[in-house]
Design a protein around this motif. Structure first.
Motif, mmCIF file in Angstrom:
data_model
loop_
_atom_site.group_PDB
_atom_site.id
_atom_site.type_symbol
_atom_site.label_atom_id
_atom_site.label_comp_id
_atom_site.label_asym_id
_atom_site.label_seq_id
_atom_site.Cartn_x
_atom_site.Cartn_y
_atom_site.Cartn_z
ATOM 1 N N GLN A 26 55.080 49.608 8.534
ATOM 2 C CA GLN A 26 55.522 50.636 9.112
ATOM 3 C C GLN A 26 54.828 51.309 10.802
ATOM 4 O OE1 GLN A 26 56.956 54.110 8.286
ATOM 5 N NE2 GLN A 26 59.297 53.169 7.002
ATOM 6 N N ALA A 27 55.124 51.002 12.126
ATOM 7 C CA ALA A 27 54.368 51.857 12.818
ATOM 8 C C ALA A 27 53.677 52.589 12.869
ATOM 9 C CB ALA A 27 55.377 51.798 13.706
ATOM 10 N N HIS A 28 52.719 53.436 13.422
ATOM 11 C CA HIS A 28 52.127 54.229 13.275
ATOM 12 C C HIS A 28 51.301 55.042 14.547
ATOM 13 C CE1 HIS A 28 48.392 51.535 12.798
ATOM 14 N NE2 HIS A 28 47.498 53.015 12.958
ATOM 15 N N VAL A 29 51.127 56.583 13.962
ATOM 16 C CA VAL A 29 50.405 56.918 15.408
ATOM 17 C C VAL A 29 49.334 57.821 14.470
ATOM 18 C CG1 VAL A 29 52.735 57.499 16.441
ATOM 19 C CG2 VAL A 29 51.623 59.052 15.539
ATOM 20 N N ILE A 30 48.521 58.000 15.682
ATOM 21 C CA ILE A 30 47.292 58.688 15.534
ATOM 22 C C ILE A 30 47.744 60.209 16.377
ATOM 23 C CG2 ILE A 30 44.866 58.953 15.396
ATOM 24 C CD1 ILE A 30 45.914 56.274 13.534
ATOM 25 N N ARG A 64 42.727 77.550 11.236
ATOM 26 C CA ARG A 64 41.047 77.533 11.815
ATOM 27 C C ARG A 64 39.266 77.342 12.354
ATOM 28 N NH1 ARG A 64 41.143 80.161 5.868
ATOM 29 N NH2 ARG A 64 39.012 79.841 5.102
ATOM 30 N N ASP A 65 39.846 76.073 12.930
ATOM 31 C CA ASP A 65 38.775 75.228 12.384
ATOM 32 C C ASP A 65 38.187 74.537 11.978
ATOM 33 O OD1 ASP A 65 40.318 74.808 15.043
ATOM 34 O OD2 ASP A 65 39.113 75.777 16.145
ATOM 35 N N ALA A 66 37.806 74.757 10.245
ATOM 36 C CA ALA A 66 36.841 75.126 9.474
ATOM 37 C C ALA A 66 36.758 73.059 9.075
ATOM 38 C CB ALA A 66 37.366 75.520 8.480
ATOM 39 N N VAL A 67 38.344 72.421 9.496
ATOM 40 C CA VAL A 67 38.569 71.684 9.175
ATOM 41 C C VAL A 67 39.417 71.000 10.860
ATOM 42 C CG1 VAL A 67 39.514 70.101 7.846
ATOM 43 C CG2 VAL A 67 38.232 71.819 6.857
ATOM 44 N N LEU A 68 38.845 69.462 11.243
ATOM 45 C CA LEU A 68 39.551 69.196 12.139
ATOM 46 C C LEU A 68 40.492 67.660 11.627
ATOM 47 C CD1 LEU A 68 38.130 70.834 13.826
ATOM 48 C CD2 LEU A 68 39.268 69.936 15.594
ATOM 49 N N THR A 69 41.345 67.956 10.344
ATOM 50 C CA THR A 69 41.686 66.799 10.044
ATOM 51 C C THR A 69 42.951 65.829 11.254
ATOM 52 O OG1 THR A 69 42.136 67.505 8.047
ATOM 53 C CG2 THR A 69 43.545 65.789 8.503
ATOM 54 N N LEU A 70 42.605 64.441 11.727
ATOM 55 C CA LEU A 70 43.444 63.310 11.680
ATOM 56 C C LEU A 70 43.942 62.855 10.913
ATOM 57 C CD1 LEU A 70 41.144 61.976 15.094
ATOM 58 C CD2 LEU A 70 42.873 63.830 15.260
ATOM 59 N N ILE A 111 44.192 51.047 11.292
ATOM 60 C CA ILE A 111 44.101 53.017 10.514
ATOM 61 C C ILE A 111 43.136 52.845 11.410
ATOM 62 C CG2 ILE A 111 44.937 54.224 9.252
ATOM 63 C CD1 ILE A 111 47.096 52.969 8.839
ATOM 64 N N ALA A 112 41.974 52.225 10.128
ATOM 65 C CA ALA A 112 41.116 52.719 9.809
ATOM 66 C C ALA A 112 40.103 52.503 11.538
ATOM 67 C CB ALA A 112 39.723 52.180 9.258
ATOM 68 N N PHE A 113 40.357 51.917 12.486
ATOM 69 C CA PHE A 113 38.962 51.976 13.578
ATOM 70 C C PHE A 113 40.372 52.969 14.604
ATOM 71 C CE2 PHE A 113 39.874 49.978 18.057
ATOM 72 C CZ PHE A 113 38.900 49.905 18.161
ATOM 73 N N ARG A 114 41.623 53.032 14.910
ATOM 74 C CA ARG A 114 41.982 53.760 15.177
ATOM 75 C C ARG A 114 42.085 55.270 15.389
ATOM 76 N NH1 ARG A 114 47.631 53.436 16.241
ATOM 77 N NH2 ARG A 114 47.424 54.506 17.692
ATOM 78 N N ILE A 115 41.382 55.710 14.325
ATOM 79 C CA ILE A 115 41.274 56.876 13.546
ATOM 80 C C ILE A 115 39.833 57.144 13.740
ATOM 81 C CG2 ILE A 115 40.457 58.462 11.418
ATOM 82 C CD1 ILE A 115 43.239 57.297 9.930
#
Length: 435
Positions: free
Chosen positions: A102-106, A146-152, A194-198
């Motif tokens: 499947q296609a993905h978005v970051i 609360r910006d303790a983690v910023l997850t992509l 995916i890894a490169f784009r993240i």
């Protein structure tokens, strides 16, 4: 794991409470007095039981409990091992194969993405990741709010999560220092971009984090992939954490034995400050500092004394990893007694690694380094802005590290390894002679 009001609010949302009502809740006031219905309170108890393994809630808590009361109940009733068992069971029960191709978005993680992120942690680590928070989707959402983690995430067209990466507050006491890591890609999508784009998006996100002063990463030394990323993102080699990751943590990735990690830093918002360093480690420290470009008034000393009578010290033990991480923002004249107790406790608990981060913004670092050396600690690295001021890392190892198994990409990293291996041999020889 912290069972704070933010986490409980996420569980109230999961129990069906309206978002506007949850946002306005006062932590010290009974939920019933704030309009939370008995049905929602019962559903909250059921959610906590399923997700965290919480025991049945006492009737008085169900009737009159506040967010603070529920937090105290969970702290008394649970430990990380019990929570992890319940969280992993929930992940396993909900698992299904990802649709291929499947296609993905970051994108930044949304609340509905969090179960997919937790599933990825289990896919990669099984139950062996040492921090339980990432197995609990509700906690992951609370940390992001609360910006303790910023997850992509890499979100598939179907809405499922095939990859993730993050900036997060981890060990540094300075909340403006973020770790970059947690780059995970589902096995079904390992051959994608995916890894490169993240990683590319993480680098872009970091430039907009005006509340962050510095970023660091711990690159595993079983391969060179994450070290290559550090070079591309202009992180400087600052330390080598020997035998940090436990045997088995990366067994699904084909690694065996305890794994060392290379410590990298990128300082985006520096400030001028003094830096007190031990003369005995001048060669390795000059090597590290030459790659950082920090604004420091550097003062080396062969011998010095701390001004304060008492050491400030806090520690955290990662039981599964058999690692104790000790924070020493201020060195005191009682440091020798503190290290004696630390070493004895490490031997008694069967720890594999003890890491000590020493605040280097005041005199006393040369004094502390000599004491640590006497107890078998060796040099580990320099951590800019770790306490707001810089820190030196020293490390104690129960067993000889597997130096030959450490894979390093750059000449700077290899030179650092040479310094640290020489320090290990020097301290081993010293203790053989004294013994």
């Amino acid at each position: 794991m912290d069972y704070d009001a933010d986490l409980l609010k996420e569980f109230l949302l999961a129990a069906g409470s309206p978002p506007d009502a949850v946002a306005g809740l006062e932590p010290g006031v009974a939920l019933g007095d704030q309009g939370v219905s008995p049905e929602i309170r019962a559903a909250l108890a059921a959610c906590l039981s399923e997700a965290l393994g919480a025991p049945p809630a006492p009737p008085l808590l169900l009737e009159r409990g506040s967010l603070d009361g529920w937090s105290a109940f969970l702290r008394d009733a649970l430990d990380d091992a019990a929570v992890k068992r319940a969280a992993v069971a929930r992940i396993v029960a909900g698992k299904k194969p990802l649709p291929p191709g499947q296609a993905h978005v970051i994108d930044r993680m949304r609340p509905g993405d969090a179960p997919g992120v937790s599933r990825l942690f289990h896919d990669i680590y099984g139950d062996k990741y040492p921090v339980v928070d990432y197995f609990v989707p509700e906690q992951l959402v609370a940390l992001n709010r609360r910006d303790a983690v910023l997850t992509l995430v890499a979100r598939l067209a179907s809405g499922e999560i095939a990859g993730t990466g993050a900036f997060y507050r981890s060990s540094p006491p300075n909340p403006a220092v973020y770790e970059q890591g947690q780059l995970l890609v589902a096995p079904e999508y390992r051959q994608s971009s995916i890894a490169f784009r993240i990683l590319k998006e993480l680098d872009e996100v970091s430039r907009s984090m005006s509340f962050a002063e510095a970023f660091f990463g711990e690159a595993v030394c079983s391969h060179l992939v994450t070290q290559k990323t550090a070079v591309r993102q202009n992180y400087a080699v600052c330390g080598l954490e020997l035998s940090l990751m436990p045997t088995g943590a990366y067994e699904k990735e084909g690694a065996s034995g305890r794994m060392s990690c290379l410590l990298h830093f990128r300082v985006d918002r520096d400030r001028a400050q003094p830096l007190f360093l031990p003369e005995s480690y001048r060669p390795v420290l000059e090597h590290i500092l030459s790659g950082l470009g920090l604004d420091r008034d550097i003062r080396y000393a062969a011998h010095d004394q701390p001004a304060a009578p008492h050491t400030e010290l806090a520690s955290r033990v990662f039981d599964f990893a058999q690692v104790e991480r000790v924070q020493v923002p201020a060195i005191g004249q009682d440091f020798a007694q503190q290290v004696e107790a630390l070493a004895e406790r490490g031997r008694r608990r069967g720890l594999a690694v003890i890491q000590a981060y020493l605040g280097a913004g005041e005199p006393g670092v040369a004094f502390a380094a000599e004491i640590l050396n006497r107890h078998g600690f060796i040099f580990g690295g320099l951590a800019p802005l770790w306490f707001g001021h810089d820190a030196l890392l020293f490390q104690w190892l129960a067993e000889p590290p597997a130096f030959a198994a450490i894979n390093l990409l750059t000449d700077r990293a290899k030179t650092l390894l040479g310094h640290i291996e020489a320090d290990w041999q020097r301290q081993q020889g010293r203790h053989r002679h004294e013994g």
